[in-house]
Design a protein around this motif. Structure first.
Motif, PDB file in Angstrom:
ATOM      1  N   ALA A  61     -16.684 -17.215 -38.661  1.00  0.00           N
ATOM      2  CA  ALA A  61     -16.683 -16.475 -37.393  1.00  0.00           C
ATOM      3  C   ALA A  61     -17.402 -15.138 -37.545  1.00  0.00           C
ATOM      4  N   PHE A  62     -17.152 -14.436 -38.637  1.00  0.00           N
ATOM      5  CA  PHE A  62     -17.825 -13.169 -38.893  1.00  0.00           C
ATOM      6  C   PHE A  62     -19.325 -13.363 -39.049  1.00  0.00           C
ATOM      7  N   ALA A  63     -19.713 -14.392 -39.787  1.00  0.00           N
ATOM      8  CA  ALA A  63     -21.144 -14.661 -39.989  1.00  0.00           C
ATOM      9  C   ALA A  63     -21.824 -14.992 -38.659  1.00  0.00           C
ATOM     10  N   GLY A  64     -21.173 -15.791 -37.830  1.00  0.00           N
ATOM     11  CA  GLY A  64     -21.755 -16.138 -36.529  1.00  0.00           C
ATOM     12  C   GLY A  64     -21.888 -14.935 -35.611  1.00  0.00           C
ATOM     13  N   ALA A  65     -20.847 -14.109 -35.545  1.00  0.00           N
ATOM     14  CA  ALA A  65     -20.898 -12.913 -34.700  1.00  0.00           C
ATOM     15  C   ALA A  65     -21.932 -11.928 -35.234  1.00  0.00           C
ATOM     16  N   SER A  66     -22.035 -11.804 -36.548  1.00  0.00           N
ATOM     17  CA  SER A  66     -23.033 -10.912 -37.139  1.00  0.00           C
ATOM     18  C   SER A  66     -24.444 -11.392 -36.851  1.00  0.00           C
ATOM     19  N   LEU A  67     -24.653 -12.690 -36.925  1.00  0.00           N
ATOM     20  CA  LEU A  67     -25.967 -13.246 -36.631  1.00  0.00           C
ATOM     21  C   LEU A  67     -26.368 -12.958 -35.185  1.00  0.00           C
ATOM     22  N   ILE A  68     -25.442 -13.116 -34.274  1.00  0.00           N
ATOM     23  CA  ILE A  68     -25.723 -12.806 -32.863  1.00  0.00           C
ATOM     24  C   ILE A  68     -26.037 -11.321 -32.703  1.00  0.00           C
ATOM     25  N   GLY A  69     -25.259 -10.462 -33.354  1.00  0.00           N
ATOM     26  CA  GLY A  69     -25.487  -9.024 -33.267  1.00  0.00           C
ATOM     27  C   GLY A  69     -26.830  -8.606 -33.829  1.00  0.00           C
ATOM     28  N   PHE A  70     -27.184  -9.120 -35.013  1.00  0.00           N
ATOM     29  CA  PHE A  70     -28.468  -8.783 -35.614  1.00  0.00           C
ATOM     30  C   PHE A  70     -29.637  -9.327 -34.793  1.00  0.00           C
ATOM     31  N   THR A  71     -29.471 -10.507 -34.216  1.00  0.00           N
ATOM     32  CA  THR A  71     -30.511 -11.068 -33.357  1.00  0.00           C
ATOM     33  C   THR A  71     -30.709 -10.197 -32.121  1.00  0.00           C
ATOM     34  N   ALA A  72     -29.618  -9.769 -31.512  1.00  0.00           N
ATOM     35  CA  ALA A  72     -29.717  -8.905 -30.336  1.00  0.00           C
ATOM     36  C   ALA A  72     -30.368  -7.575 -30.688  1.00  0.00           C
ATOM     37  N   ALA A  73     -29.989  -6.988 -31.814  1.00  0.00           N
ATOM     38  CA  ALA A  73     -30.578  -5.712 -32.223  1.00  0.00           C
ATOM     39  C   ALA A  73     -32.075  -5.860 -32.503  1.00  0.00           C
ATOM     40  N   THR A  74     -32.472  -6.960 -33.110  1.00  0.00           N
ATOM     41  CA  THR A  74     -33.884  -7.210 -33.380  1.00  0.00           C
ATOM     42  C   THR A  74     -34.669  -7.370 -32.088  1.00  0.00           C
ATOM     43  N   LEU A  75     -34.116  -8.109 -31.139  1.00  0.00           N
ATOM     44  CA  LEU A  75     -34.804  -8.285 -29.856  1.00  0.00           C
ATOM     45  C   LEU A  75     -34.948  -6.963 -29.105  1.00  0.00           C
ATOM     46  N   VAL A  76     -33.935  -6.128 -29.156  1.00  0.00           N
ATOM     47  CA  VAL A  76     -34.019  -4.823 -28.501  1.00  0.00           C
ATOM     48  C   VAL A  76     -35.052  -3.944 -29.189  1.00  0.00           C
ATOM     49  N   ALA A  77     -35.038  -3.903 -30.510  1.00  0.00           N
ATOM     50  CA  ALA A  77     -35.999  -3.081 -31.248  1.00  0.00           C
ATOM     51  C   ALA A  77     -37.428  -3.557 -31.023  1.00  0.00           C
ATOM     52  N   TRP A  78     -37.608  -4.844 -30.869  1.00  0.00           N
ATOM     53  CA  TRP A  78     -38.935  -5.422 -30.683  1.00  0.00           C
ATOM     54  C   TRP A  78     -39.420  -5.287 -29.244  1.00  0.00           C
TER      55      TRP A  78
END
Length: 94
Positions: A61-78
């Motif tokens: 669950a932590f890995a899945g939520a972290s993956l979603i968070g990092f993906t969202a942060a990458t999309l925002v930064a990009w």
């Protein structure tokens, strides 16, 4: 089981979406809609990650939520375009 606080957040999000629909395409409507989405994501995300932790494991669950968070942060930064000009100290909208 869903707590009273989660139901309250869903109620606030529903009301905010209704208010956003009334305000149409104004800047305030965009802010209201974004805030409503954040409320809803917080309630639904908590339930989904908690369910995944219960059914599978806390680590997954932590890995899945972290993956979603990092993906969202990458999309925002990009994809985010800065509209503040520090030289003139104004917001520049293109």
């Amino acid at each position: 089981m869903t707590s009273r606080r989660q139901w309250a957040a869903l109620s606030v999000a529903t009301f905010a979406r209704f208010a956003g629909a009334i305000l149409m395409e104004t800047a305030l409507a965009v802010i209201v809609e974004a805030r409503a989405s954040a409320f809803a994501a917080g309630v639904v995300g908590t339930a989904l990650v908690g369910g995944a932790a219960t059914l599978y494991s806390y680590e997954l669950a932590f890995a899945g939520a972290s993956l979603i968070g990092f993906t969202a942060a990458t999309l925002v930064a990009w994809g985010l375009v800065e509209t503040y000009d520090p030289e003139t100290r104004t917001v520049v909208a293109d």
